[in-house]
Structures are given as C-alpha cells and as structure tokens.
Design an enzyme around this catalytic site. Structure first.
Site, PDB file in Angstrom:
ATOM      1  N   TRP A 372       0.822  -1.209   0.000  1.00  0.00           N
ATOM      2  CA  TRP A 372       0.000   0.000   0.000  1.00  0.00           C
ATOM      3  C   TRP A 372       0.857   1.260   0.000  1.00  0.00           C
ATOM      4  O   TRP A 372       0.349   2.352  -0.243  1.00  0.00           O
ATOM      5  CB  TRP A 372      -0.939  -0.002   1.197  1.00  0.00           C
ATOM      6  CG  TRP A 372      -0.264   0.165   2.537  1.00  0.00           C
ATOM      7  CD1 TRP A 372       0.790  -0.543   3.014  1.00  0.00           C
ATOM      8  CD2 TRP A 372      -0.590   1.114   3.549  1.00  0.00           C
ATOM      9  NE1 TRP A 372       1.132  -0.120   4.270  1.00  0.00           N
ATOM     10  CE2 TRP A 372       0.303   0.903   4.629  1.00  0.00           C
ATOM     11  CE3 TRP A 372      -1.551   2.115   3.664  1.00  0.00           C
ATOM     12  CZ2 TRP A 372       0.274   1.651   5.812  1.00  0.00           C
ATOM     13  CZ3 TRP A 372      -1.583   2.858   4.849  1.00  0.00           C
ATOM     14  CH2 TRP A 372      -0.682   2.623   5.900  1.00  0.00           C
ATOM     15  N   ASP A 373       2.153   1.091   0.303  1.00  0.00           N
ATOM     16  CA  ASP A 373       3.084   2.217   0.252  1.00  0.00           C
ATOM     17  C   ASP A 373       2.871   3.051  -1.000  1.00  0.00           C
ATOM     18  O   ASP A 373       2.933   4.278  -0.981  1.00  0.00           O
ATOM     19  CB  ASP A 373       4.533   1.723   0.196  1.00  0.00           C
ATOM     20  CG  ASP A 373       4.924   0.789   1.303  1.00  0.00           C
ATOM     21  OD1 ASP A 373       4.092  -0.027   1.705  1.00  0.00           O
ATOM     22  OD2 ASP A 373       6.084   0.866   1.735  1.00  0.00           O
ATOM     23  N   GLU A 499       0.822  -2.649  12.354  1.00  0.00           N
ATOM     24  CA  GLU A 499       1.122  -4.079  12.286  1.00  0.00           C
ATOM     25  C   GLU A 499       1.388  -4.703  13.650  1.00  0.00           C
ATOM     26  O   GLU A 499       1.740  -5.874  13.731  1.00  0.00           O
ATOM     27  CB  GLU A 499       2.284  -4.315  11.322  1.00  0.00           C
ATOM     28  CG  GLU A 499       1.857  -3.985   9.899  1.00  0.00           C
ATOM     29  CD  GLU A 499       2.980  -4.117   8.888  1.00  0.00           C
ATOM     30  OE1 GLU A 499       4.124  -4.337   9.288  1.00  0.00           O
ATOM     31  OE2 GLU A 499       2.688  -3.984   7.692  1.00  0.00           O
ATOM     32  N   LYS A 603       2.717   0.181  16.165  1.00  0.00           N
ATOM     33  CA  LYS A 603       3.952   0.149  15.382  1.00  0.00           C
ATOM     34  C   LYS A 603       4.080   1.418  14.553  1.00  0.00           C
ATOM     35  O   LYS A 603       5.157   1.962  14.389  1.00  0.00           O
ATOM     36  CB  LYS A 603       3.943  -1.075  14.474  1.00  0.00           C
ATOM     37  CG  LYS A 603       5.240  -1.273  13.695  1.00  0.00           C
ATOM     38  CD  LYS A 603       5.158  -2.484  12.765  1.00  0.00           C
ATOM     39  CE  LYS A 603       6.466  -2.705  12.021  1.00  0.00           C
ATOM     40  NZ  LYS A 603       6.320  -3.668  10.933  1.00  0.00           N
ATOM     41  N   GLN A 604       2.964   1.831  13.973  1.00  0.00           N
ATOM     42  CA  GLN A 604       2.998   2.932  13.028  1.00  0.00           C
ATOM     43  C   GLN A 604       1.646   3.623  13.047  1.00  0.00           C
ATOM     44  O   GLN A 604       0.637   3.016  13.343  1.00  0.00           O
ATOM     45  CB  GLN A 604       3.264   2.387  11.633  1.00  0.00           C
ATOM     46  CG  GLN A 604       2.176   1.439  11.147  1.00  0.00           C
ATOM     47  CD  GLN A 604       2.718   0.422  10.171  1.00  0.00           C
ATOM     48  OE1 GLN A 604       2.973  -0.703  10.543  1.00  0.00           O
ATOM     49  NE2 GLN A 604       2.911   0.844   8.945  1.00  0.00           N
TER      50      GLN A 604
END
Lengths: 797, 797
Positions: A372-373, A499, A603-604
């Site tokens: 998806w980046d 994640e 995580k993000q």
C-alpha cells in the site's frame, strides 16, 4: 542511526560522498542507485568489487517460489514472487599495467561519488596508485535514461598520472552473480532473521539461452527457471584511445565482454562509452524480446552519450520546475528533500503499468514487492508533481483487477481483493493476519484513484480506469461488512495499518477509508451511468453503497473521550514501555505478535493516519486529543510512521515535534535509521518527507477538490516553498514565519483555501500574500520511553 | 459417514468384522489397533499386504523436522516433532506350496477379525484357497501386553485343509516401510491437503546401527537421523510343527527374519509363537537400550504365551470392574461405549510419564501430537476409572514444566506456557493463532490436576506434582491479564476452544477456567505453605490470584440476554449457513480462517463447553438460553464437539438431541464420521462418549469434591449403569426411566448429590433408590442447515 560520515550535506542539488567507507558500502549502493521505474542499477562500484549487494532490477521481472507453511490452510497463497538480480551490465573492470584495479589494494588517493539530482547522473572520480606504484585517475559517469526507458549508459575514462601505463578495460555482462539473497521479511519495518530457503530458491535463478558478440556489441538472453520469463541485455561500445588501442570480444553462457587494451601515455585518456539496453517479458517469445533490446540499443547509440545526457537534463528540468521544494535555513534538509524527490521519481517515472515497489528498483528488500506504500505514500506526491506516473501506477492496478477479483472469489467475497504484497498482482503474503487481512489496501487504491481524478480532471481515466477500480473495491466492502442491531455498518476481524495489531473489529482507519471508497464509487456511478451499467451496477447497488457509508461505525471511547484505533483497543493493557529496554526495538524482533497484538502498542500511525487522510471526519479538538493519546503508544518501528506523525503534529500545533519527525522521515536512508537501507531505499518514507513538508508544514489538503493550505514553518526554517500542480494550474506556495504567498504559475484561475479562507488566484494576481494565524499553545506529547524522535528543533538562541 | 458394512454390532464385548473390505482397510487398521499407552501396533494384516497405513509406534519416539514459514516471526517454533513408524515386528508372511498368501489373490473363503475387549486381543481367522487350489485355515492372535509394557506377542497357526501342504512362515522385522506420511494437519478436525515436505522429511527416517540373529532370536537397532533417538526391537520364537520342520534366520540393516518351513499333513498345524520386545531412548546409549529390549524379551518368553494371555485378562477384568458402562436397550451403543473405553485405556494405561496423543498410538495423524484433548477429554474418564494412568499423564506435564517455563519466558511472560501440540513438551504448533494463542491449555491442565486431586486425595501428588503445576499456570494468567478501568480482570487476544474464532478478548471459557486455575492455585498454596514458599509463592502472590479470580470478566450480551463466547462475538455477522452447501463442510477446507474468524460460526463447543466444565458459574436458565443461542451457530467440524453438546443438551433437557450427539461421539471412528479414522482413532471423542453417557445422561459433576448426579435416560435406553471410583469408594449408578439407584461397591461411606438432594451411601446401605424429577419441556434447538446430528432417537412407537 548510522550517519554516513562521508556524505556532504551542503550541496542542495547533489549528494556528494568524499572517500569510501567499505563498512557502509551496501547502504551507499542503495543511496547511489539509479533507476527510472523501468530498470534500476544499484550504485555498485564500476569494477564490481568490493560489493555490498550487487543489483540490477527490471520492473516486474521475477522468479516464483513455493511459499511454505508449517500448517496448511485454505486460501494461503501457494507461490511467492521474488525480484531477480538480472545480468549485470554496469561492470567496467580495469587493469593498470599488470594489476587489477581494486580500491582495497594499493592506495586510494581520493574517491568521490556524486549523485546529481538535476543531471540525473552518478559521477565518480578516483585517484589510485597501484601496489606497484602506477597512478591513474578514473572518471566514470552512469545514467539510467528517463527518456529511453530500457536504456542505461556509462562513460568510463582512465588517465595515467606521472607516467604512461598499459591499460585494459573490460566491459562486461555477468549473469547469476553471487551475493543476492531474497530472504523474506516483513513489510514496513526492520528485517528479521530470514528463512534460508528463500535465498536458496534464488541462487543461480537464470539459465542461459543465447549469447552473442560481434564487433563491440555483446548480448545475453536468459530465462528464469520457474516463471519462465525472458530477459535480454545488449550493450554496444565506443572507444577512444591512443593509436594502437585494440578491442576484442568474448561471450559465454553467463558472461560476455569487450576488452579494450591500450598503452596510454601520461596526459592521454582511454575512454569507453557503453550503451546498455534491457528487454524482458513473461509472455513474448525470444525473438521479440531480443529485437526489443536490440532496438533500444540502436536508438541509444544513435542518440549518443551527449544526447542521452541532454535528454536526461531536460526531463529533470521539467520535473523540478513543477516539483521542487525549497527549504531555506536548513541546508541539510534542503538536500534531503531533493534526494527524496529524486528517488521517488526514479521509482515511479517510467513504471508504466508495472508496480512501484516498496524499495523502488534500488534493492531486493521485501522480495521486490509493492504494498500500500505505493498508493498511500508515493502517489500523493506523484499526483501533484508527476501526474502521468501516478496515472500509470493506477493503470497497473486496473490491469490486475482480474487477479483481484479471482482472489476475492477464492476468499468467498464479491468485488476485488487486492494483494497485500505482490509483483504481478498475485497475493504473495505468507502470513495472512498481516497480509490478506489488511483489506484497507482496497480503500487506499480507491483513495488514490479519487485523488488523481480530482487533480487531473481526466474523464477518460475516470471512466475507463477509475470507475472499475472504485466499483470493485466498493463491492468488497459490502460483502465484508454487516449491519449490527443498531443498524451500524461494521467491518469485523480486519487488520489496519498498525502491524502490532491484527484482526480487530472496526479499525477506524479502514472504516473511514471504506466509507470514502463507497461514496466515491457511488459518485462515479452517477457520473458514468452507462459505463457503470456495463459493470452491472444499477441505482440499487450504489444506493446500498451510500447507505453503508452513512451507517459506517467509528469506534469511540466515551470515557476517555478519544477515538479508538479499533473496537476495544483502548480497553487493552498498555504495553509496558518502562520495562522495554532500548535494544528491544524494533519490538517484532524481540516479542511475539501474540503479545503485541493484545496490548496498546502501535507500530505505526494508524488512528493518527486516519486523522490525516480522513481529517474531514474529525474536529480539530478530536484530532488534538487523539494525537495526544496515541503518541505515547506509538513506537515507530515502521518507516511509514514518522512522516504521518509529522503531518498530524504540525496540524495539531506541535511544530517542533513535527520538525523532528520530518527529520526522521527525510534521513531514513541517508542515516540508515532502520539499519536496512542496504536492502534498498524506503521509497514511501522518502515520499513521506515531501508529505511532511507539504501536508505538514504546508498544511496541504485536498479532501473535496479545493486545494487547501494551512501553512506554518517550524522554528528551524526561514522559508518553505513548494509547488502543487493540478489540471487547472500550478500554484507556488511560499511560507515564512509571518505570511504565506500564493502564486499561480500556470493556468488561468484557481481557488484555494488559506487557513479556511477562500483565496482566488488568477494568472494576473501575482504573488498573493496572507498572514498566518497565531498558533494555540499545546503541550508537547510524550513518546514511549526511548522512542522520542531525535531533536532536530533545538530552540533558537 | 462411512458405515462399515462388515462390523457386527451385536456383540457387547467385542468388535467382530466378517469379511474384508479393502476399501476401508486403513480405517479398520485404526479400529483394530492394539496398544497399551507405551507401544502401539496398528491392525495391519499379519502378512503386511495389502495395507492401508503400516504403523508401529512407541510413545515419545519421534523425529524432528524444521517448521517452515513463508514469513518468519519472533517466537515461532523452529522445529516440529513427528511420530515415527518404527520397525514393524508384527509381520508373519506365509507361503502355501509355492504361492505367497495374499487376500487379493486366490479365493478368500472366509475372513474374520475380532477385537476382544476383555481378552485384550485381536483374533483373526482366515480360510483361503490359493490360486493353485491349496486350502489353508490361518488363525492368528495378537496382543500388546498391559502387564509387560514393552512387549507384544503373536500366535500364528496354519492348518492345511483337504490335502497336505508345504508351508513356509517368515516372521519378520522390517524397518523404513513405505506408506508412512506425516503430512501436517490441523487438530480436532478433518485433515487438510498437507505439505509434501512434511512427508519428505520422514521418508526412511531410521538408520540401521546393528542387526543380529541367533537361533530363533532376531534383533534390529536403529536411530532417527535428526533427533538421534535409539530404538531396539527384539523377537524370539517358539515353533510347533510336524517332524522335519526347519528354521533358519537371516538379518540385514533394515530387516531380519526367522523362516520356518514344514510339510504339513491335512489336520496338522504349523504354529509359531512370536514374542516381541521394544526399547527406545532419546538419551541412553545403545548397550542400555539393547539390554532393555533383551530383558523384556526374556521376561515375555519366560511368561509364555498362555501366561501373557492370563495377565492380560486379569488386567482387563480389574479395569472393567471399575469402569464398565452398561446400556440396556441399545446393543449397538453398548458395544460402542465398551469399544471406546477399551481404546481410551489402550491410549493411556501405560503411558507412564509420556504424553497421551490425540490419536493414542493408533495412527500418525496430527504428527502423533498430544493436545488439550488429553486433559479435557481423556483424563476426566481415566481419573474415575484408571486413576494411576491419569496421575501419570499429569506427571508427564509436570516433567515438561521446565520447557513450559522456558516457552513463557521466550514469549515474555511469567509462569509456564504449555505447548498447544507436542510430543516431548516442546511447542510444535506452526500456526500461532490456533496454537500458542490457545492459552486455555494451561487452565485445562490445572483443571485436570484439581479433579485428580479431589478424586485421589493423594497429598504427595498434590504437593509434589499438583502444586507446581497450579502455581506456574496461575502465574501465567497474572502475567497475561490486566485490570481494566472498571477493575475487571481481562484476558485479551487469546484463542478459545472454537477454532473458527481466534485472538479474541475475554473468551468466556478461557476466563472461567483461568479463574478456577487461580483459585485452585491459591488453595493449594494454603494447603502446602512450605512447598509453596519453596516455589517463591508467598501470601501476597496468592492474594493477587484470588483478587484476579474474583474480578474475572465474563462477557455478556445484555440485549440478547446471553453469554458471549468472547467480547463482541454476538456483534459479528452470523455465517450465511443457508448459502453454505453441504459439501463445503468442514468449512476450513473451503473458506479462509479470515472469513471464519470474523463471523458467528462455531467449529466446536466453546461457550457450551464452559456451560459444562464451569457449570457452577451459570444458572440453569442461562445455560438453557446459551445452549439455544449457540446450537444454530455450531457446525461440529471438530470431533471434540458432539460429546460436549450431548452433555449440555442432556442438562438443558434435550434428551433426544443429547442421544443423537452421543451417537456421533460414540461412532466417530466406527462409522468414520470425519473421514480420517485411517490416520488413527479420535481418542478424545471416544472418551467423550463416556462423558456423554456419564456426565450427560448420568448428570455427573464434581465441581466441589461432592460427586453429584442428575441422571435421566433418553427414550432409547432402558437402563444405564456406570461406576465412579474415588479414593473413598466406588459408586455404582443405575438409572432407569423412573428411578436412579446408587450402590457403594467399595469404601466405607460416601456423600453424593442426586438432583441436588444429599444422599448418604455406606458400605451397608445397599442399593439406594431415588426418583427422577420430571423434565421441563423445552423446544429442540435447531442446528445450521445440513449439520443436524443423525437422528438416533426415533420417537418410540
């Protein structure tokens, strides 16, 4: 953090390395990689050794390998795809008298490499004394052409110093180089200890079909053993040397070379120009692939070295005119943002209906997969700076729609289920809770489609590409979701961006993005009723989409008065950050997913990403509270996080914190912050540094087609300038501490928002200035112990 | 369902097969398997061919193999353990004149196999005419000794019919037989298409170290290639035949044989007795293992065939005296329940500090692993019928406590984390959401400890084995759980029994079982304060356990007025059962876990299991409502479900439905209901048929040390009788339509409950009768379409 002591941070238009640090060689090979989205050459030294990771990549060219499972289960992908290091055509080996040039032997009197962002070229200058005392200067220039997508070229010059020398230059093609490992690893984070079987499957991946040499042309054709894809590389040469210069050619299965030998007097030069052309296909027959490589080569030689350099410069001049970002007062950041934009362009410029991988074409990390980046980080940059590349990336998704439909059907759903990681469009994720379960990929693609359509206003794209993508992704949501007893539309058991959580009910980011997807699809159907009918969509179906969008559940913790990342998230135990030593980051290398998933540890950016991408669904106060809540839980073990935190920090008034995060995003690879730049650059984080500047400090949003800005520069920056291009015009935004200035650089008229004030720009309005409103004071949020960003924003004296 | 047309359902004490159906040969090999918990021989034909799956298993003897992952992650077990088919010592090959006896050739005039539950023996009688017209009768008897745990023995007799014959009997030992596949598969359900690498790792698993033959003794020693375990098998023979009978011996790496040749007149018999002894070890040296096998062999030969048969009979007489269940009026069920008890005994009798595997020692299914099946289904039977076997099974867990502590530490937790699937105690689960995440295994072990302690009253066991197990499992819960804002103790992100859900918050079964574990540990600490201090447990820690137990959260849906299987479960979409065709069961073969996990669909009793095991935490009304809610969601894709549904159906008054489920549990293997009996018997389901009768129709509970009964017979049964033995006595319970009768068969005095009425039994009280209260009428719950149990309870005329 590994700061690279040899990089010169003062050149705003180039990255210059003085000296050569063999300890960070692999990292520098990624940093100095050249690519155009179609082919990519790592910045390996011309002579091939020493080498960190040899790499030459062709977009889409891959080998397949079986994906192993300790316990099998329905729907697990059986085969994975892995990028292949193809025939290396950039090798230029040098003999000086009777010794092979190797920087590890003799004396390296000087060594400099320069990646020039405007010339689009890697230059190298070496001054070397051989163990026997022969001295030479070597100058090489290497480019991967933006204008001729299968072509690379090298100029290689050697000049004896002090006395004449016998020189031999061997220009080589070499296949199946050692050193390539394709060990699988997770996305968006640090690499883990890989499975050796992953690498074993890719040792010697290519089998030779044909080799050829004639005059100064050499050519090799190979095929991957499993996937059966063909690759042909051809090279031609021009040689200038003193009288008596001789050339010979050789070729074998896995190697071909042109050997140039000359006795070169002091002050003279032996110069070899090498034109390289790649062609490949998973479908076409050998003669066709061979002819394509040969055709590309002929065109390159016909254009000539100088011509290729001129085309390259022209291409980049045009790019920078519309894309440049100026950061006055912070030279290091100025360099880093141009480095970032240059590499984002290199990843996407000529991808042309192939994927833009997480590492671009700079390394083999993540098996060369796209995530998806691409849609969520890279395309928001390209849409406004290089829109054709953005359109082509979405056309690639469109062309994989059949595979995504098949995957949805396999999983029991309607519509299209796009792969979490892939090269060709096949799902290659071998761990479904962090793979297929991350269904937000569909909404991310839809969001990129909608953004591109708003910016481009291209009705043909909207009808032929956008509509089918929007329809099939919308159908997936209807099939995935259900109405609960309160008639709320819910999406249970999915994985959001974070994640360190998985299989949650009603991930807020996913639900809000799905809502946008459903509404966007309904609007697209209204706009193109006939084409929609061709896809079987009638009024009933789009009404169903609108109903689901309106009923979309967004979990909220009424006691804490904060949005939940997912249903129940804020009821979980908070991770024990105090008991987590610094060396245990990234956490995924030291703790099981089992424990990470069940606790409040992020995580993000996930909910915080929703605050940005779906900012129109939160009040300013909600954003401030949510950012303050999630900051102490977010460990930034993913390279996709810092840039998003920068954007939301800026929006919520934490300019210094935003500046710190911007630094992390911008230096991810230059400082090797995640210790895996050796495997390739973090293209999304590089794109994210543009987002942090433009969406963060520029406050740029595009939720409804009106370009909105809410700019504010951080304390370390005197002036920030950037450009946003859409079909109706390009606006230059300049920001200083007190004012923002808007200039319409092309187009007739454009309406924008400045801090919610409507501003009309016209071709004649010139530089329109507006004051920047004062900033409400908010306390700087804290981060988990030991995970604070490096302070970039030292308070000024 | 595959009904076996050749099984005779009329013999209450034996399973008799008339004829031979080669299509169900592998299934019958499991059904006719002989074992004693230490060694196990599948019911392969004496002559070795035709064969479904050749199998000889030694408890604990295994090979290791790497567990592959497409994406690696911290905490994933790197190595798996797989049961090995060891040297086959049961082979008796026969030549008649010049032809090899093979049921597929010539004419099989009659073929009968009988598994005798009282003799503990497999008998076979064959009448065969060779293609050349020679006729023989073959009689073989095979036993695996309960009294001599490493020993098996075979009596093999051949008699020519009609005319004399030249007979040759070859008694063999053969290693590394073909046909063994160890493909990995999920627990508790149907097998899926396995990973061929699992099998590849186990082809030819044994390497020969030593072979030996002397007189009529043969011996082979082998070693597993990776795990390095040694196995020695020795065999001795006695031969009776006419004058001139000759014997020779041969031996090689992977085979040894005794060859008996005789010219046998009509009416005479050639008889060979074979004594077999196995010894194995993962630690000891070859001479020690060899000596153990030789010693066992000498003892067996010294005991002699008749002596072994007598010991076997005596052992089983004692077992049946305490364990028998009588079902008058349903002969088929009578046979099935004794078949079940016999195989449960065979799985556990002499396991002696080794695991009781899910398949016992009857096949290689599930890699020979033990799961929670052992503590939750098998030990509740053995505790009251064969308590020493139950104690030894728990001692095995105790001996693996070090490994479980290591695993907890690896996962970042305190206490002990027992493996989801294992042979030695090492976690071998390669899919953690349905493996390590199923932490209820710890509470299941604690529950089995508490049950055994209540029944046995053994203070030494309680102090030395029970206390450490309770303490370390309790510590895990404290480390796993947290208090929420309302001070409720919660267990987030775990997997309960239902394998169609995973990683849920507050699985009700897990939470309630953890509560029992915590309270049981606290009581054990009070009872053994000094030993507890030796484990570092003080008053503060046990107070903490009590506090967590008291605060344990139990999720409840207040709108539906029903307990939730886990937090949020009842908010999920209900699986679309109407759209699920019958051939798509078991669902896991046709739908991804992704979709199963996110919906209301239950593979196996989970909340309903809690209604039984933690029945003291629910009111009768709550049980009735919950059973009615979960029945339409439960698809019974696991063999562990029907017996539990039978118990709760009986308790909530659905006697006919309970009877139907009992049938499923009891015929799981006799009718091959899950189509994988070929891989071994479902020991837990066999044990479950006892539970369904005793806990279901007997209403037997033991929540607080008082044996409670609430018996009711279903319409198809005239009288049900069973025995429950505890340290203070054994009670015979007899139930008919109107009354229950309780007799204390041993011991001085015992208090029991009959439908909540306290009843005092003494050695003198004789047969105490009590009336059975009337049953409230409740409507029969429905099941998912197509998943109704087979009706056993046809309403009587």
């Amino acid at each position: 953090m590994i700061t690279h002591p040899n990089y010169d941070a003062n050149d705003p238009w180039a990255l210059r390395e003085r000296g050569l640090d063999l300890g960070t060689l692999a990292q520098s090979e990624s940093v100095f990689a050249l690519a155009n989205g179609h082919i990519g050459l790592r910045g390996n030294l011309d002579e091939g050794e020493p080498v960190g990771l040899p790499g030459t990549y062709l977009n889409g060219f891959h080998e397949t390998r079986p994906l192993p499972y300790a316990e099998s289960a329905y729907g697990n992908p059986e085969a994975g795809e892995t990028v292949v290091n193809v025939t290396d055509a950039k090798l230029m080996r040098l003999h000086v008298d009777d010794e092979l040039f190797d920087v590890r032997y003799g004396e390296l009197l000087s060594h400099e490499r320069v990646l020039d962002f405007r010339a689009g070229m890697l230059r190298r200058e070496v001054h070397w004394r051989s163990p026997a005392g022969a001295e030479v200067r070597i100058r090489s220039k290497r480019l991967v052409s933006f204008s001729q997508r299968g072509v690379a070229a090298i100029e290689y010059e050697v000049e004896p110093v002090g006395r004449s020398a016998r020189l031999v230059i061997q220009s080589e093609l070499v296949t199946n180089e050692d050193g390539h490992t394709g060990a699988p690893s997770g996305p968006g984070g640090a690499e883990h200890g890989g499975d050796p079987r992953g690498a074993a499957a890719l040792a010697q991946p290519l089998e030779g079909l044909e080799s050829f040499a004639d005059d100064m042309r050499v050519s090799l054709v190979h095929r991957t053993k499993r996937s059966g894809a063909l690759v042909c590389v051809s090279a031609d040469h021009e040689v200038e040397g003193p009288a008596g210069t001789e050339t010979t050619v050789e070729h074998g299965d896995d190697a071909a070379r042109v050997i140039v030998a000359a006795d070169v007097p002091e002050g003279s030069t032996l110069r070899v120009l090498k034109f390289i052309s790649y062609a490949w296909s998973g479908h076409r027959a050998l003669p066709s692939v061979r002819a394509q490589a040969r055709g590309g080569l002929a065109e390159a030689a016909h254009t000539g070295w100088d011509g290729l350099c001129e085309e390259q410069r022209a291409y980049l001049d045009a790019f920078w005119e519309g894309a440049d970002v100026e950061v006055d007062g912070d030279g290091e950041l100025q360099q880093a943002i141009r480095f970032s934009l240059f590499h984002v362009l290199q990843a996407g410029a000529r991808a042309e209906r192939r994927a833009i991988a997480a590492k671009g074409l700079t390394g083999s990390g993540y098996d060369g997969h796209a995530f998806w980046d691409s849609e969520s980080f890279v395309l928001p940059v390209l849409t406004y700076t290089s829109p054709d590349a953005a359109a082509d990336a979405l056309r690639w998704r469109f062309e994989t729609l059949g595979l995504a439909r098949d995957r949805a059907q396999q999983l029991g759903w309607a519509g299209a289920a796009f792969p979490w990681r892939t090269i060709t469009g096949q799902e290659c994720s071998g761990y479904w809770p962090a793979g297929s379960a991350a269904v937000h990929i569909g909404a991310d693609i839809a969001d990129a489609v909608l953004r591109y359509q708003r910016a481009s206003g291209d009705p043909v794209f909207a009808r032929e590409v956008g509509l089918p993508l929007l329809v099939e992704t919308a159908r997936l949501w209807i099939s995935l979701g259900h109405y609960d007893r309160k008639n709320r539309f819910r999406l249970a058991g999915v994985t959001g961006p974070d994640e360190y959580s998985a299989l949650s009910d009603d991930n807020t980011y996913t639900n809000l993005m799905a809502r946008r997807n459903l509404l966007g699809a309904a609007e697209a159907v209204d706009a193109h009723p006939e084409s929609a009918a061709g896809l079987g969509v009638g009024h009933d179906e789009s009404t169903q989409w609108r109903r689901a969008a309106d009923a979309m559940h967004v979990p909220y913790d009424g006691i804490l008065d904060v949005h939940m990342q997912a249903e129940g998230f804020t009821h979980h135990a908070v991770w024990d950050f105090e008991a987590t030593p610094a060396e245990n980051y990234p956490l995924l290398l030291h703790y099981p997913y089992f424990d990470l998933y069940r606790k409040q540890v992020v995580k993000q950016a996930d909910l915080v990403l929703a605050l940005y991408t779906c900012g129109d669904r939160f009040t300013a106060e909600q954003k401030a509270r949510a950012f303050a809540y999630y900051e102490p839980l977010t460990v930034r073990d993913s390279s996709l996080s810092a840039c998003v935190q920068a954007i939301v920090a800026a929006e919520t008034g934490h300019l210094e914190l935003a500046y710190d995060y911007l630094g992390e995003a911008a230096y991810m690879d230059l400082h090797d912050l995640e210790h895996n730049t050796r495997d390739g650059l973090h293209i999304a984080s590089l794109a994210g540094s543009w987002l942090a500047l433009v969406a963060g400090f520029g406050g740029f949003r595009d939720h409804d087609g009106v370009l909105s800005f809410a700019p504010r520069v951080p304390p370390g920056v005197d002036r920030l300038a950037f450009r946003i291009g859409v079909s109706t015009g390009r606006v230059l935004v300049e920001v200083d501490a007190e004012n923002a200035h808007y200039t319409l650089q092309s187009g007739e008229a454009l309406e924008i928002h400045h801090h919610a004030e409507l501003v009309h720009l016209t071709a004649d309005s010139g530089r329109v200035s507006r004051p920047i409103p004062p900033l409400p004071h908010r306390e700087r949020p804290r981060q988990p112990s030991g995970r604070e960003p490096l302070r970039r924003s030292a308070p000024r004296a």
